[in-house]
Every structure is written in C-alpha cells, then in structure tokens.
Design a protein around this motif. Sequence first.
Motif, PDB file in Angstrom:
ATOM      1  N   LEU A  44       0.436  -1.450   0.112  1.00 42.69           N
ATOM      2  CA  LEU A  44      -0.081  -0.025   0.103  1.00 42.69           C
ATOM      3  C   LEU A  44       0.923   1.379  -0.082  1.00 42.69           C
ATOM      4  O   LEU A  44       1.756   1.539   1.205  1.00 42.69           O
ATOM      5  N   ARG A  45       0.091   2.238  -0.771  1.00 48.58           N
ATOM      6  CA  ARG A  45       0.418   3.737  -0.487  1.00 48.58           C
ATOM      7  C   ARG A  45      -0.054   4.535  -0.413  1.00 48.58           C
ATOM      8  O   ARG A  45      -1.420   4.310   0.558  1.00 48.58           O
ATOM      9  N   ALA A  46       0.293   6.026   0.470  1.00 50.04           N
ATOM     10  CA  ALA A  46       0.261   6.770   1.336  1.00 50.04           C
ATOM     11  C   ALA A  46      -1.900   6.249   0.504  1.00 50.04           C
ATOM     12  O   ALA A  46      -2.039   7.274   1.242  1.00 50.04           O
ATOM     13  N   ARG A  47      -1.385   6.630  -0.583  1.00 46.19           N
ATOM     14  CA  ARG A  47      -2.712   7.416  -1.826  1.00 46.19           C
ATOM     15  C   ARG A  47      -3.451   6.363  -1.415  1.00 46.19           C
ATOM     16  O   ARG A  47      -4.918   6.918  -1.393  1.00 46.19           O
ATOM     17  N   GLU A  48      -3.452   4.354  -1.610  1.00 51.27           N
ATOM     18  CA  GLU A  48      -4.070   3.811  -1.304  1.00 51.27           C
ATOM     19  C   GLU A  48      -4.465   3.751   0.753  1.00 51.27           C
ATOM     20  O   GLU A  48      -5.754   3.261   0.903  1.00 51.27           O
ATOM     21  N   GLY A  49      -3.863   4.478   1.032  1.00 51.92           N
ATOM     22  CA  GLY A  49      -4.354   4.216   2.696  1.00 51.92           C
ATOM     23  C   GLY A  49      -5.161   4.877   2.641  1.00 51.92           C
ATOM     24  O   GLY A  49      -6.183   4.523   3.520  1.00 51.92           O
ATOM     25  N   PHE A  50      -5.382   6.348   1.721  1.00 53.75           N
ATOM     26  CA  PHE A  50      -6.749   7.323   2.508  1.00 53.75           C
ATOM     27  C   PHE A  50      -7.462   7.017   2.084  1.00 53.75           C
ATOM     28  O   PHE A  50      -9.038   6.941   2.440  1.00 53.75           O
ATOM     29  N   LEU A  51      -7.826   6.423   0.172  1.00 56.16           N
ATOM     30  CA  LEU A  51      -8.998   5.425   0.282  1.00 56.16           C
ATOM     31  C   LEU A  51      -9.406   4.521   0.861  1.00 56.16           C
ATOM     32  O   LEU A  51     -10.609   4.847   1.090  1.00 56.16           O
ATOM     33  N   ILE A  52      -8.746   3.675   1.157  1.00 55.66           N
ATOM     34  CA  ILE A  52      -9.313   2.708   2.237  1.00 55.66           C
ATOM     35  C   ILE A  52      -9.907   3.036   3.441  1.00 55.66           C
ATOM     36  O   ILE A  52     -11.164   2.126   3.660  1.00 55.66           O
ATOM     37  N   VAL A  53      -8.874   3.997   3.790  1.00 54.90           N
ATOM     38  CA  VAL A  53     -10.077   4.672   4.933  1.00 54.90           C
ATOM     39  C   VAL A  53     -11.032   5.400   5.135  1.00 54.90           C
ATOM     40  O   VAL A  53     -12.438   4.755   5.516  1.00 54.90           O
ATOM     41  N   VAL A  54     -11.686   6.143   3.861  1.00 55.76           N
ATOM     42  CA  VAL A  54     -12.643   6.285   3.782  1.00 55.76           C
ATOM     43  C   VAL A  54     -14.009   5.465   3.187  1.00 55.76           C
ATOM     44  O   VAL A  54     -14.977   5.447   3.396  1.00 55.76           O
ATOM     45  N   LEU A  55     -13.336   4.412   2.647  1.00 54.93           N
ATOM     46  CA  LEU A  55     -14.259   3.505   1.928  1.00 54.93           C
ATOM     47  C   LEU A  55     -14.678   2.604   2.645  1.00 54.93           C
ATOM     48  O   LEU A  55     -15.596   2.413   3.091  1.00 54.93           O
ATOM     49  N   PHE A  56     -13.349   2.784   3.784  1.00 54.58           N
ATOM     50  CA  PHE A  56     -14.455   1.671   4.786  1.00 54.58           C
ATOM     51  C   PHE A  56     -15.163   2.217   6.113  1.00 54.58           C
ATOM     52  O   PHE A  56     -15.899   1.586   5.431  1.00 54.58           O
ATOM     53  N   TRP A  57     -15.428   3.412   6.045  1.00 54.77           N
ATOM     54  CA  TRP A  57     -16.405   4.348   6.697  1.00 54.77           C
ATOM     55  C   TRP A  57     -17.294   3.929   5.921  1.00 54.77           C
ATOM     56  O   TRP A  57     -18.645   4.013   6.309  1.00 54.77           O
ATOM     57  N   THR A  58     -17.470   4.281   4.733  1.00 58.02           N
ATOM     58  CA  THR A  58     -18.238   4.317   3.970  1.00 58.02           C
ATOM     59  C   THR A  58     -19.083   3.600   3.712  1.00 58.02           C
ATOM     60  O   THR A  58     -20.651   3.237   3.490  1.00 58.02           O
ATOM     61  N   VAL A  59     -18.405   2.277   3.125  1.00 57.22           N
ATOM     62  CA  VAL A  59     -19.034   0.688   2.353  1.00 57.22           C
ATOM     63  C   VAL A  59     -19.775   0.700   4.147  1.00 57.22           C
ATOM     64  O   VAL A  59     -20.635  -0.280   3.980  1.00 57.22           O
ATOM     65  N   LEU A  60     -19.197   0.029   4.924  1.00 53.04           N
ATOM     66  CA  LEU A  60     -19.472  -0.635   6.495  1.00 53.04           C
ATOM     67  C   LEU A  60     -20.328   0.451   6.952  1.00 53.04           C
ATOM     68  O   LEU A  60     -21.642   0.119   6.874  1.00 53.04           O
ATOM     69  N   ALA A  61     -20.017   1.909   7.256  1.00 47.13           N
ATOM     70  CA  ALA A  61     -21.764   2.461   7.716  1.00 47.13           C
ATOM     71  C   ALA A  61     -22.834   2.288   6.533  1.00 47.13           C
ATOM     72  O   ALA A  61     -24.113   1.844   7.144  1.00 47.13           O
ATOM     73  N   SER A  62     -22.784   1.913   5.567  1.00 46.41           N
ATOM     74  CA  SER A  62     -23.752   1.766   4.857  1.00 46.41           C
ATOM     75  C   SER A  62     -24.252   0.371   4.537  1.00 46.41           C
ATOM     76  O   SER A  62     -25.392   0.024   4.400  1.00 46.41           O
ATOM     77  N   PHE A  63     -23.248  -0.528   4.756  1.00 48.82           N
ATOM     78  CA  PHE A  63     -23.617  -1.683   4.995  1.00 48.82           C
ATOM     79  C   PHE A  63     -24.832  -2.543   6.629  1.00 48.82           C
ATOM     80  O   PHE A  63     -25.335  -2.582   6.391  1.00 48.82           O
ATOM     81  N   SER A  64     -23.833  -1.206   7.035  1.00 51.38           N
ATOM     82  CA  SER A  64     -24.829  -1.008   8.709  1.00 51.38           C
ATOM     83  C   SER A  64     -26.245  -1.096   8.436  1.00 51.38           C
ATOM     84  O   SER A  64     -26.737  -1.410   9.464  1.00 51.38           O
ATOM     85  N   ALA A  65     -26.566   0.412   7.485  1.00 45.01           N
ATOM     86  CA  ALA A  65     -27.910   0.782   7.476  1.00 45.01           C
ATOM     87  C   ALA A  65     -28.851  -0.820   7.299  1.00 45.01           C
ATOM     88  O   ALA A  65     -30.046  -0.443   8.027  1.00 45.01           O
TER      89      ALA A  65
END
Length: 463
Positions: A44-65
């Motif tokens: 992972l590079r820093a760029r992928e790190g930022f993207l994965i952080v954002v996707l973790f929160w948005t995707v997991l919160a969406s599925f949690s709904a």
Amino acid sequence: MLPPALISMVYRDGGGVSFLMAFLFCLVMGGLSWYPNRNEKGDLRAREGFLIVVLFWTVLASFSAIPLMLLEQPNLSVADAFFESFSGLTTTGATILNKIDGLPHAVLWYRQQLQWLGGMGIIVLAVAVLPMLGVGGMQLYRAETPGPVKESKMTPRIADTAKHLWYIYLSLTVACSLSYWAAGMTVFDAICHAFSTIAIGGFSTHDLSMGYFDSPLINFVCVLFLLIAGVNFALHFAVVHSRSLRTYFYDPEFKAFITIQLVLTLICFIVLMSFSVYDSTFDTLDQALFQAVSISTTAGFATTSFADWPTLLPILLIFSSFIGGCAGSTGGGMKVVRIVLLYLQGIRELKKLVHPKAIFTIKLGAKALPNRVVEAIWGFFSAYAAVFVVCMLALLAAGVDDITAFTAVAACLNNLGPGLGEVAANFSGLSDFSKWVLIIAMLFGRLEIFTLLVLFTPAFWRS
C-alpha cells in the motif's frame, strides 16, 4: 450483525430475522467481492491508505444500515436508516428515533455496538489484520490517527500498536460496564452504555438518556469514563508501560484538556446557581459537571435538556464541542492539541509585532515544533471552517432555521449528537436532503477533514 440476532433470541421481542437476513446478504456480497481477488498481493502507498480509510467508513456504515431498513419496528426510510447507521459508526450520537424505550433489545444493542466499533476506529482493527494478509498497515495508521505528529508510534510494529490500543479500549469497556452495573444499572444497560461511553458516542437505550436513571452516582461514573476516553490512548499506553500516573501530568495536551473541563464546569455551576435553576447546590454541581463534560468531550449524553438552560450555557457548550477531546482519543471536534497550537501561534504573532526581527519557536511541552506542523494546523482549521460553512449554507437553503442549521452542523461535524432548536431532542424533523448533508458532515468530522477532502483533489487521482 450476529450479536443482535442472539440478543433477540434471549429477549424474544423481535428484530432477529432482519439481522440474520442482513448478515447473509453481507456474507454473500463480501464473498463475491473477495473471491475473484483472493490471490492479489501488493504494498500500500499513502494514496491507497487514504482511499481505503474513506471506503471502510462509507461502505461499512452503508452496509450497517441494511438491517435498519429491514426492521418492522422501527420502520425507517432509506435516509433515516443511513443517518442512524452513520451516526452510530462515526460515534456522532445524533438520532432520528422516537420512543427508544419501546424498541426491541436487538435494535438497542445494535446501535450501541455500532458506536463501540466505530469509537476506536475500525481501521485500527484492520491494521492489526492487514499485515497477516501481506499488506502493510502503516499508511492506514497515518491516515486514520489524528494529531499533529502522525509519524509517532507506540511500538515498532504497527500491528502491535493496534493490538495495544484495542487491549486498552476493551479493558476500559469492561471496567465501565462493571462500574455502571455496580452503580445500579441492569446488566444490559450497563454494557450498552459502556459501549457508547468509551466510544464517546452518546447513544442510549432510553429516551431520557442518562436522565432515565436519575442517579448522581451513575452520572459520576459516566463523567469519569468520558474523561478517560477523551484522553489520548497513546498516553494511556505510556502510563501503563511506565507504571506511573505522573506521565499524564507531563503531557501538555492532557493538562489543557483537564483545565478546559474544570473551567467549563465552573462557568456552568456559577450561571446555574445565579439563576437558581436547581433546588440544591449538590444538584447544581451534579448537572453542571455532567453536561459540561458530556458536551465538551462530544459524547452528547443528557440528564436534562441543556437547551432550556440560560442562553449563555447552551451556546457555550456547543462551541466547546469544537475543541472536543485529545488527539488520539475517541472524542470528536478539532482536538485539544490543535487548539493549543493555534493559541501558541497567535501568541507568537503578537510577539513578532513587538519584536519583528526576533525568532520565536513554538514548543509543545519541552519539544520545539517545526513550522510545517503549525502550517498544517492552520490548514486544518481553515478546511474545518470551510466545510462547516458549506454544510450550514446547504441546510439553510433547505429551509432550516439559522439556530437549527448552525447547531445541527456543529453537532454532526464535531461528532457531538444533540443540537438546539429543531434538533434539541432528535433529527427526525429534518428533510431527507438535510439528513444526507449531515451524514457527509459526520464523515468529514470522523475522518479529520483532510482524509476525505484529499479525495476531491485532481492530484490525488493522477497516476
């Protein structure tokens, strides 16, 4: 989603089927996403790190709904289900639910559990797992961990760092649960409120929040653990490692944090006494301490409607939520260390006016900070203000009155929960558009602005 299903089997008051269906759907979707890519490896590079952080929160919160949309009680729209889910996982604590006391135990548990998982950051858990999958985790840690100096680590290996954080987090949750139970809560309420207390979330299993229990002892337990959870968890680790409580008092952010809490409590106490809001001095101190700590740490628990207090106090407490907890804590807001550095920078500029040729350094404790750190703090403050203004203007455009718009955005961006005006009790009266705007504000607040904002820059997407 399995624990709530098990809870429904114990209490037999409904909701279990919805959580089982949501679990199976997530399992299938996860399997379909993972199987074609199961053999992929890469750093992972820093760029992928930022993207994965954002996707973790948005995707997991969406599925949690999903289970919230499948439930018959409460019967929620898509916007309401997403709002409740994102509010839980980001530990905001704002709710659109009425008559919480009548909800199935499975739903009550699920809301509290979302806050507990989001409190420490699901990414921290992922960082402990990712190295075992052959993927480095340091980029994720830097993207997720708040504070001005993100390169600092507690242990040489990031996986060990994440595990130590979770050990501390779990230990505090157990201690808080036992304390609530000893203070008079039922086992169910004690565990649920410990989840949202250590996460500094603010969800409760009752409409009256902590006011339901009407117990000064429970209020004190809540205040104590909110203060502990509002402190940098790396500092907790340092105290455990050194086996000395003195370590706390060597930390300038900790001293500033405690000072802010004492000053706010004192102001609330003096104003409430002068207006004779409560019958006794003890009740006044109890309410002043609880509400000052609850709002300023961005928990949002309530023992009374602080919106009905003399006007100075609700506005003061809402502004205090912009400061929030310490960096590296589960609290929201801009974080105490950033406010301290902004103050020190302001003092330095005043000194430069008097002595233009002198060179002044900004020190955090005994450590001199490089100018790039101070510049980053100013950049963060500017971005925070800009996001706040844009979100508030969007709510005003949707027809929300000014007090409601201001405090609703403050409550969601600071991950606080309650506001004033129409959102003093809950957010159910807002339009779907306003709720989606506030969901975005929750994400910005939880992801420390830049982590999400960087995705909107063209440079980020260039190869």
